[in-house]
Design a protein around this motif. Structure first.
Motif, PDB file in Angstrom:
ATOM      1  N   SER A 139     -27.481  40.603 -60.669  1.00 30.48           N
ATOM      2  CA  SER A 139     -27.989  39.629 -61.643  1.00 30.48           C
ATOM      3  C   SER A 139     -29.165  38.829 -61.087  1.00 30.48           C
ATOM      4  O   SER A 139     -29.978  38.298 -61.830  1.00 30.48           O
ATOM      5  CB  SER A 139     -26.869  38.672 -62.056  1.00 30.48           C
ATOM      6  OG  SER A 139     -26.411  37.970 -60.926  1.00 30.48           O
ATOM      7  N   GLU A 140     -29.248  38.735 -59.763  1.00 27.19           N
ATOM      8  CA  GLU A 140     -30.331  37.959 -59.153  1.00 27.19           C
ATOM      9  C   GLU A 140     -31.514  38.841 -58.767  1.00 27.19           C
ATOM     10  O   GLU A 140     -32.635  38.364 -58.591  1.00 27.19           O
ATOM     11  CB  GLU A 140     -29.845  37.278 -57.874  1.00 27.19           C
ATOM     12  CG  GLU A 140     -28.622  36.421 -58.029  1.00 27.19           C
ATOM     13  CD  GLU A 140     -27.971  36.124 -56.686  1.00 27.19           C
ATOM     14  OE1 GLU A 140     -27.809  34.947 -56.353  1.00 27.19           O
ATOM     15  OE2 GLU A 140     -27.624  37.085 -55.966  1.00 27.19           O
ATOM     16  N   GLY A 142     -33.369  41.081 -60.187  1.00 29.13           N
ATOM     17  CA  GLY A 142     -34.528  41.227 -61.077  1.00 29.13           C
ATOM     18  C   GLY A 142     -35.665  40.283 -60.759  1.00 29.13           C
ATOM     19  O   GLY A 142     -36.830  40.681 -60.715  1.00 29.13           O
ATOM     20  N   SER A 143     -35.310  39.029 -60.496  1.00 27.83           N
ATOM     21  CA  SER A 143     -36.371  38.043 -60.303  1.00 27.83           C
ATOM     22  C   SER A 143     -37.099  38.252 -58.975  1.00 27.83           C
ATOM     23  O   SER A 143     -38.209  37.771 -58.791  1.00 27.83           O
ATOM     24  CB  SER A 143     -35.801  36.635 -60.390  1.00 27.83           C
ATOM     25  OG  SER A 143     -34.872  36.454 -59.355  1.00 27.83           O
ATOM     26  N   ASP A 148     -41.985  40.459 -64.252  1.00 27.13           N
ATOM     27  CA  ASP A 148     -41.321  40.051 -65.486  1.00 27.13           C
ATOM     28  C   ASP A 148     -39.960  40.739 -65.590  1.00 27.13           C
ATOM     29  O   ASP A 148     -39.857  41.858 -66.082  1.00 27.13           O
ATOM     30  CB  ASP A 148     -42.199  40.429 -66.691  1.00 27.13           C
ATOM     31  CG  ASP A 148     -41.512  40.095 -68.005  1.00 27.13           C
ATOM     32  OD1 ASP A 148     -40.467  39.409 -67.977  1.00 27.13           O
ATOM     33  OD2 ASP A 148     -42.027  40.524 -69.047  1.00 27.13           O
ATOM     34  N   PRO A 149     -38.908  40.038 -65.139  1.00 26.31           N
ATOM     35  CA  PRO A 149     -37.582  40.676 -65.133  1.00 26.31           C
ATOM     36  C   PRO A 149     -37.045  40.986 -66.530  1.00 26.31           C
ATOM     37  O   PRO A 149     -36.072  41.709 -66.664  1.00 26.31           O
ATOM     38  CB  PRO A 149     -36.686  39.639 -64.448  1.00 26.31           C
ATOM     39  CG  PRO A 149     -37.527  38.499 -64.071  1.00 26.31           C
ATOM     40  CD  PRO A 149     -38.894  38.666 -64.617  1.00 26.31           C
ATOM     41  N   LYS A 150     -37.706  40.435 -67.560  1.00 25.75           N
ATOM     42  CA  LYS A 150     -37.243  40.677 -68.925  1.00 25.75           C
ATOM     43  C   LYS A 150     -37.908  41.912 -69.551  1.00 25.75           C
ATOM     44  O   LYS A 150     -37.542  42.325 -70.661  1.00 25.75           O
ATOM     45  CB  LYS A 150     -37.528  39.464 -69.810  1.00 25.75           C
ATOM     46  CG  LYS A 150     -36.883  38.181 -69.343  1.00 25.75           C
ATOM     47  CD  LYS A 150     -35.828  37.719 -70.353  1.00 25.75           C
ATOM     48  CE  LYS A 150     -35.140  36.437 -69.949  1.00 25.75           C
ATOM     49  NZ  LYS A 150     -34.555  36.443 -68.598  1.00 25.75           N
ATOM     50  N   SER A 151     -38.898  42.475 -68.891  1.00 23.50           N
ATOM     51  CA  SER A 151     -39.633  43.610 -69.464  1.00 23.50           C
ATOM     52  C   SER A 151     -38.710  44.823 -69.600  1.00 23.50           C
ATOM     53  O   SER A 151     -37.707  44.932 -68.884  1.00 23.50           O
ATOM     54  CB  SER A 151     -40.814  43.966 -68.561  1.00 23.50           C
ATOM     55  OG  SER A 151     -40.332  44.458 -67.327  1.00 23.50           O
ATOM     56  N   PRO A 152     -39.024  45.738 -70.527  1.00 23.34           N
ATOM     57  CA  PRO A 152     -38.168  46.916 -70.731  1.00 23.34           C
ATOM     58  C   PRO A 152     -37.939  47.718 -69.448  1.00 23.34           C
ATOM     59  O   PRO A 152     -36.815  48.146 -69.169  1.00 23.34           O
ATOM     60  CB  PRO A 152     -38.957  47.742 -71.748  1.00 23.34           C
ATOM     61  CG  PRO A 152     -39.842  46.781 -72.448  1.00 23.34           C
ATOM     62  CD  PRO A 152     -40.155  45.686 -71.470  1.00 23.34           C
ATOM     63  N   ALA A 154     -38.008  46.674 -66.368  1.00 22.04           N
ATOM     64  CA  ALA A 154     -37.096  45.930 -65.484  1.00 22.04           C
ATOM     65  C   ALA A 154     -35.663  46.067 -65.977  1.00 22.04           C
ATOM     66  O   ALA A 154     -34.735  46.283 -65.192  1.00 22.04           O
ATOM     67  CB  ALA A 154     -37.511  44.464 -65.421  1.00 22.04           C
ATOM     68  N   GLN A 155     -35.476  45.945 -67.274  1.00 23.26           N
ATOM     69  CA  GLN A 155     -34.131  46.052 -67.852  1.00 23.26           C
ATOM     70  C   GLN A 155     -33.528  47.431 -67.585  1.00 23.26           C
ATOM     71  O   GLN A 155     -32.337  47.559 -67.329  1.00 23.26           O
ATOM     72  CB  GLN A 155     -34.175  45.774 -69.363  1.00 23.26           C
ATOM     73  CG  GLN A 155     -34.515  44.320 -69.695  1.00 23.26           C
ATOM     74  CD  GLN A 155     -33.503  43.332 -69.148  1.00 23.26           C
ATOM     75  OE1 GLN A 155     -32.302  43.525 -69.314  1.00 23.26           O
ATOM     76  NE2 GLN A 155     -33.967  42.295 -68.451  1.00 23.26           N
ATOM     77  N   GLU A 245     -43.980  48.924 -62.560  1.00 29.77           N
ATOM     78  CA  GLU A 245     -44.310  47.810 -63.456  1.00 29.77           C
ATOM     79  C   GLU A 245     -45.763  47.867 -63.935  1.00 29.77           C
ATOM     80  O   GLU A 245     -46.044  47.529 -65.089  1.00 29.77           O
ATOM     81  CB  GLU A 245     -44.034  46.473 -62.745  1.00 29.77           C
ATOM     82  CG  GLU A 245     -43.740  45.335 -63.703  1.00 29.77           C
ATOM     83  CD  GLU A 245     -43.272  44.062 -63.002  1.00 29.77           C
ATOM     84  OE1 GLU A 245     -43.447  43.946 -61.770  1.00 29.77           O
ATOM     85  OE2 GLU A 245     -42.744  43.170 -63.701  1.00 29.77           O
TER      86      GLU A 245
END
Lengths: 260, 434
Positions: A139-140, A142-143, A148-152, A154-155, A245
């Motif tokens: 959970s940590e 990604g950042s 951008d941890p919210k980008s597709p 990254a997800q 990315e």
């Protein structure tokens, strides 16, 4: 496409992804291994003969128990190159792979024609401690890895399977990879490259995501200080995995440097 | 049935809200939470309790090794065992144990254990844990991928150092020594009994079976959850044709005994809560470094002792849940007798590692529990395994051959024949860390 090479009398069975033709380019992956879906390798295959092996202990490659430190790893890459008939190549290494690429180039200065180090490990600066990657929760993570941890994309990297069995297998695979990586990176990712980096003769590109929070761009400066012939380039809106990315900017930078 | 009175030596004064304010009781717990003046009282209270356990007739006194944490303050359990060697008389000194892969060279452990065995007149049990991932990987920096191999090598070196009659050279991968020559050698020959504490790694079962070491399963999930691990161990033992001797299995269990079941809840519940929510509050990232557990252990579905999954299991459990699910055995002496007998029988276990001081328990409560247990539980369970011989307890010198420490009056300071009174007995009595 995926192939398997048996080397050192079959002690190593090496899962390798190969694309294109031309000047050979050896790609050395980081602690996360190859994903099996690495479009940037295919793209580089348009200009080079790309060879991306899984280090023993990663993916389907066997013989991990014979690779215990950075010297073993560098000698493994030397031997693989010999058996593939490419005594020298461009070498691109990412993160842990940057550290191993540097060792491969420093221990035998004739191996690397040109060297590209992407968000590379290998040094430790007390003023800029690298986060404890091994202790980070998914959970940590990604950042630290993504701009951008919210980008597709990254997800996609951070997805956790719902199926319990798949989850256990994912966990086992991750454990296997990181256990291998711990041989080079635990507990501090410094195995004495600073004593050997001066030997690197190849022109070297230091390529960093400007938002790399795992191995921050200040480390590019450390490589620049210790390697003779370097050029530094920073990629915008990219973290520790710029090839995923910002693939276009990444490929442009790598191709531009190797072709120049 | 044998009873080892085990102490973790926790820090009793972690602040309220600890779990929400801090991410981990282990590895990176803030240093400013430790007050050495309180620590001074705690160590001395805890040693008092262990010494009392000897006088109450417990078979063993248990201590163990942990680093950088508020859960158990014994970076070196050997120091505690040394203190006990002089001030206890009968009980085994169960050092469970030294994380042998951490010591360079590991003969240091062979030497210190030999010293303890000689000082105590042959009362040592030598424990060789791998150590928790928090301790060995995160605090002491050992590479997770190689810790087990290093552990096995250290084990072989220590055993050879104890057994070989002559000086020998040791060319290991992790340790190279031209001369290994142990002075002193242990009093128990060829060496003290060896107990291997484990948290559920399945490789440890084979290791114990192959070497004839006792396997001690240390868990805070209690005896019901522990059955899966005990069964796994016995299956390996049976497959290898070993005797299924209950004394070759140790098991740790939290025990809270009071005069009635109701009183047990009233007296112990807050301290259980302290233990489970503060002492075991370990950041998930520290619970299990990649490579510390092997893929087969992970696949076997054995949950790590601490970390996210372990906390989730315990989340929201009430006193009744803890009791019903066997995390703790609690209640009147009668209840404890019944539950504990059932537990030991279901596990086929002959060596109980019992925890009567956990979390924030104050000395007077600990003392009450110890006396009740020694008087009203222990004697009734002694004969649980009449058909088995305990081959894993120490074999000390007979009493008449044992040295007797000179008596001292701790209240007097002697200087060149002049006697000065250092402290009054009254002052001494009030000096615990309660």
């Amino acid at each position: 496409m995926k192939t398997t090479h048996k080397i050192r009398d079959g002690k190593f069975s090496v899962e390798t992804w190969e694309f294109g033709s031309g000047e050979p380019l050896l790609y050395i992956h980081g602690a996360g291994g190859l994903t099996g879906f690495d479009p940037f390798l295919e793209e580089l295959g348009k200009d080079f003969r790309v060879i991306a092996p899984h280090l023993p202990g990663f993916g389907e490659s066997t013989g991990g128990e014979l690779v215990e430190d950075v010297v073993d790893a560098a000698l493994f890459y030397h031997q693989l190159m010999d058996e593939l008939g490419i005594p020298s190549a461009h070498i691109v290494g990412h993160s842990m792979g940057g550290m191993l690429a540097s060792e491969t180039a420093a221990l035998d200065v004739h191996r690397a024609k040109k060297l590209v180090l992407v968000g590379s490990a290998g040094f430790w600066l007390d003023e800029h401690p690298i986060p404890d990657f091994f202790a980070l929760d998914l959970s940590e993570l990604g950042s630290y890895l993504f701009h951008d941890p919210k980008s597709p994309i990254a997800q996609l990297f951070l997805a956790i399977p719902d199926d319990q069995e798949q989850l256990v297998e994912m966990y086992v695979e991750r454990t296997k990879r990181l256990a291998m990586a711990s041989k080079f990176l635990w507990p501090i990712p410094d195995r004495g490259l600073k004593k050997r980096a001066h030997r690197i003769a190849a022109p070297t590109l230091l390529l960093w995501g400007e938002s790399d929070r795992l191995i921050p761009p200040v480390y590019a400066g450390e490589f620049a200080k210790r390697i003779k012939n370097t050029k530094t380039e920073t990629l915008k809106a990219a973290g520790h995995l710029p090839m995923y990315e910002q693939p276009e900017a990444f490929i442009k930078a790598v191709r531009g440097f190797l072709k120049s | 049935m044998k009873f080892t009175w085990f102490h973790l030596m926790p820090y009793r004064y972690l602040p309220d809200g600890f779990k929400d304010k801090y991410r981990s009781v282990w590895v990176d717990i803030p240093r400013n939470l430790y007050d050495p003046k309180i620590g001074h009282r705690l160590y001395n209270d805890y040693l008092d309790q262990l010494e009392l356990a000897d006088r109450l007739g417990f078979d063993g006194l248990g201590v163990n090794e942990h680093h950088q944490n508020g859960y158990g303050l014994m970076p070196s359990p050997n120091i505690m065992a040394a203190a006990m060697a002089r001030r206890t008389r009968n009980a085994a000194l169960v050092v469970l144990g030294n994380s042998i892969a951490l010591y360079n060279p590991p003969v240091r452990v062979a030497e210190e254990f030999a010293m303890l065995d000689v000082i105590s007149g042959g009362r040592l049990v030598a424990g060789f844990p791998v150590g928790t991932s928090m301790d060995v990987n995160f605090c002491y920096g050992e590479v997770p991928a190689t810790i087990r191999e290093k552990y096995y090598e250290a084990h072989d070196l220590i055993l050879r150092a104890w057994k070989e009659p002559d000086v020998f050279a040791f060319n290991g991968k992790y340790t190279k020594l031209r001369y290994v020559n142990l002075w002193p050698k242990p009093l128990q020959q060829p060496h003290p009994p060896i107990w291997i504490p484990g948290g559920g790694s399945i490789e440890t079962w084979d290791f114990c079976a192959d070497h004839g070491h006792q396997y001690s399963f240390l868990s805070y999930f209690g005896y019901k959850a522990g059955k899966k691990v005990a069964d796994g161990y016995w299956k390996v033992m049976a497959k290898k044709g070993k005797e299924l001797n209950p004394y070759s299995l140790g098991f740790a269990q939290v025990i809270a005994v009071a005069n009635t079941d109701k009183e047990a809840e009233e007296l112990y519940a807050p301290h259980m809560d302290y233990f489970y929510s503060r002492c075991l509050h370990v950041y998930n990232g520290f619970a299990d470094a990649p490579g510390y557990r092997t893929p087969s252990t992970i696949r076997a579905g054995i949950v790590a002792q601490v970390g996210k999954e372990a906390s989730l299991r315990r989340e929201g459990l009430t006193w009744k849940d803890f009791v019903d699910e066997g995390y703790i055995i609690a209640g009147s002496p009668k209840t404890v007798r019944e539950r504990l007998t059932e537990a030991m029988k279901s596990l086929n276990c002959g060596h109980l590692m019992m925890l009567q001081q956990i979390g924030s328990m104050p000395p007077e409560l600990v003392r009450m529990g110890m006396e009740l247990f020694a008087r009203e539980v222990m004697p009734h369970m002694r004969g649980l395994w009449p058909n088995f011989q305990d081959k894993w307890s120490p074999n000390p010198l007979p009493e008449p051959e044992r040295a007797m420490p000179a008596p001292i009056d701790l209240r007097r300071v002697e200087t060149n024949g002049k006697t000065v009174h250092a402290a009054s007995p009254a002052a001494h009595e009030s000096r615990s860390a309660k």
